[in-house]
Scaffold this motif. Structure first.
Motif, PDB file in Angstrom:
ATOM      1  N   LYS A  36      -3.793  -7.519  -9.032  1.00 40.50           N
ATOM      2  CA  LYS A  36      -3.890  -6.669  -7.847  1.00 40.50           C
ATOM      3  C   LYS A  36      -5.020  -5.679  -8.085  1.00 40.50           C
ATOM      4  O   LYS A  36      -5.093  -5.050  -9.131  1.00 40.50           O
ATOM      5  CB  LYS A  36      -2.591  -5.884  -7.589  1.00 40.50           C
ATOM      6  CG  LYS A  36      -1.458  -6.739  -7.035  1.00 40.50           C
ATOM      7  CD  LYS A  36      -0.753  -7.466  -8.135  1.00 40.50           C
ATOM      8  CE  LYS A  36       0.369  -8.366  -7.603  1.00 40.50           C
ATOM      9  NZ  LYS A  36       0.899  -9.243  -8.669  1.00 40.50           N
ATOM     10  N   HIS A  70      -0.868   6.074   1.514  1.00 41.44           N
ATOM     11  CA  HIS A  70      -0.492   4.691   1.217  1.00 41.44           C
ATOM     12  C   HIS A  70      -1.450   4.085   0.190  1.00 41.44           C
ATOM     13  O   HIS A  70      -1.020   3.417  -0.750  1.00 41.44           O
ATOM     14  CB  HIS A  70      -0.491   3.852   2.493  1.00 41.44           C
ATOM     15  CG  HIS A  70       0.684   4.107   3.383  1.00 41.44           C
ATOM     16  ND1 HIS A  70       1.979   3.813   2.997  1.00 41.44           N
ATOM     17  CD2 HIS A  70       0.769   4.641   4.632  1.00 41.44           C
ATOM     18  CE1 HIS A  70       2.815   4.135   3.980  1.00 41.44           C
ATOM     19  NE2 HIS A  70       2.110   4.655   4.973  1.00 41.44           N
ATOM     20  N   CYS A 105      -1.812  -1.194  -8.780  1.00 43.88           N
ATOM     21  CA  CYS A 105      -2.892  -2.163  -8.998  1.00 43.88           C
ATOM     22  C   CYS A 105      -3.335  -2.221 -10.458  1.00 43.88           C
ATOM     23  O   CYS A 105      -3.327  -1.211 -11.168  1.00 43.88           O
ATOM     24  CB  CYS A 105      -4.087  -1.814  -8.111  1.00 43.88           C
ATOM     25  SG  CYS A 105      -3.796  -2.174  -6.364  1.00 43.88           S
ATOM     26  N   PHE A 165       2.792  -3.845   1.383  1.00 41.47           N
ATOM     27  CA  PHE A 165       2.140  -4.361   0.174  1.00 41.47           C
ATOM     28  C   PHE A 165       3.177  -4.921  -0.792  1.00 41.47           C
ATOM     29  O   PHE A 165       2.984  -5.979  -1.399  1.00 41.47           O
ATOM     30  CB  PHE A 165       1.327  -3.256  -0.492  1.00 41.47           C
ATOM     31  CG  PHE A 165       0.537  -3.724  -1.688  1.00 41.47           C
ATOM     32  CD1 PHE A 165      -0.494  -4.649  -1.550  1.00 41.47           C
ATOM     33  CD2 PHE A 165       0.819  -3.236  -2.958  1.00 41.47           C
ATOM     34  CE1 PHE A 165      -1.225  -5.076  -2.654  1.00 41.47           C
ATOM     35  CE2 PHE A 165       0.097  -3.655  -4.060  1.00 41.47           C
ATOM     36  CZ  PHE A 165      -0.927  -4.579  -3.904  1.00 41.47           C
ATOM     37  N   LYS A 166       4.312  -4.232  -0.928  1.00 45.37           N
ATOM     38  CA  LYS A 166       5.395  -4.726  -1.784  1.00 45.37           C
ATOM     39  C   LYS A 166       5.929  -6.057  -1.275  1.00 45.37           C
ATOM     40  O   LYS A 166       6.263  -6.947  -2.069  1.00 45.37           O
ATOM     41  CB  LYS A 166       6.528  -3.690  -1.844  1.00 45.37           C
ATOM     42  CG  LYS A 166       6.199  -2.444  -2.654  1.00 45.37           C
ATOM     43  CD  LYS A 166       7.382  -1.477  -2.636  1.00 45.37           C
ATOM     44  CE  LYS A 166       7.095  -0.241  -3.462  1.00 45.37           C
ATOM     45  NZ  LYS A 166       8.235   0.712  -3.427  1.00 45.37           N
ATOM     46  N   VAL A 168       2.726   0.904   1.994  1.00 42.13           N
ATOM     47  CA  VAL A 168       3.207   0.575   0.654  1.00 42.13           C
ATOM     48  C   VAL A 168       4.297  -0.490   0.738  1.00 42.13           C
ATOM     49  O   VAL A 168       4.297  -1.459  -0.038  1.00 42.13           O
ATOM     50  CB  VAL A 168       3.750   1.829  -0.065  1.00 42.13           C
ATOM     51  CG1 VAL A 168       4.373   1.450  -1.399  1.00 42.13           C
ATOM     52  CG2 VAL A 168       2.641   2.845  -0.275  1.00 42.13           C
ATOM     53  N   ILE A 194      -0.566   2.773  -3.532  1.00 37.76           N
ATOM     54  CA  ILE A 194      -0.874   1.385  -3.890  1.00 37.76           C
ATOM     55  C   ILE A 194      -1.788   1.335  -5.109  1.00 37.76           C
ATOM     56  O   ILE A 194      -1.696   0.422  -5.932  1.00 37.76           O
ATOM     57  CB  ILE A 194      -1.487   0.650  -2.682  1.00 37.76           C
ATOM     58  CG1 ILE A 194      -0.379   0.341  -1.659  1.00 37.76           C
ATOM     59  CG2 ILE A 194      -2.197  -0.637  -3.099  1.00 37.76           C
ATOM     60  CD1 ILE A 194      -0.869  -0.232  -0.342  1.00 37.76           C
TER      61      ILE A 194
END
Length: 210
Positions: free
Chosen positions: A35, A157, A165, A130-131, A127, A161
């Protein structure tokens, strides 16, 4: 819950992208489900880098470049032409429009190994969303492009994130001065060698970057 002993952990192998050259020096040898977040101000080189990176990653498999911000535009077309993306025709698909649920459906059906979202802010990716992406597609890599303010991701957000990553990169003046990668490397990445004259020269990549 899953437990693993020291010896089993040491003996475990991971599937990685065998990066070479400048890519290895800056980002190491990332796992195939890495990521990454890339953030910077307008006109600093985010899109130029992302198109170059997409072309390089296409040597390992198919790429989906989700571009709700620039869409199917001349500025993105110019970056594609500058970077000779015709050399990887058939391996990179550009997408625009649609909802988050439609994106999930597309990814589920696609064979893409890497999903690029340009940009988080324009798409309003959260977020939690993205999860969902990394939970539903644990074998795929995600590259998230975000706007920046004062050298950091602009939105909360994006800031949250960033912590999730493996690779964090701040783009400024067509350079990533201090990439931070859990996979090693971390050497400065020069997106365009004329970066120091970015504002003064005409022989440069388009500044109509996201």
């Amino acid at each position: 819950m899953r437990a693993i002993g020291v010896k089993a952990f040491i003996d475990k192998t991971f599937d990685t992208f065998p990066f070479e050259g400048e890519w290895l020096e800056s980002f190491g040898e990332p796992e195939k489900n890495f990521k990454m977040i890339l953030y910077g101000g307008s006109g600093e080189g985010k899109t130029e880098f992302t198109v170059r990176f997409a072309k390089y990653l296409a040597s390992f498999g198919k790429i989906s470049y989700v571009s709700p911000e620039q869409g199917i535009s001349k500025s993105l077309q110019d970056a594609i032409i500058r970077n000779n993306m015709d050399e990887v025709a058939g391996k990179v698909m550009f997408l625009t429009g649609g909802t988050f649920d439609e994106l999930v459906t597309y990814i589920r059906k696609s064979r893409s190994k890497v999903i690029i979202i340009d940009s988080l802010d324009y798409m309003k990716l959260t977020v939690d969303q993205f999860k969902i992406l990394i939970a539903k597609f644990p074998k795929k890599a995600f590259i998230i492009i975000a706007w920046a303010k004062n050298g950091s991701p602009k939105s909360q957000h994006a800031k949250d994130i960033e912590f999730m990553c493996d690779i964090k990169s701040f783009v400024e003046s067509f350079k990533i001065t201090l990439p931070t990668s859990r996979f090693g490397g971390n050497k400065e990445f020069v997106i365009w060698k004329g970066a120091s004259k970015k504002k003064a020269t005409t022989a440069q990549p388009s500044l109509f970057d996201n």
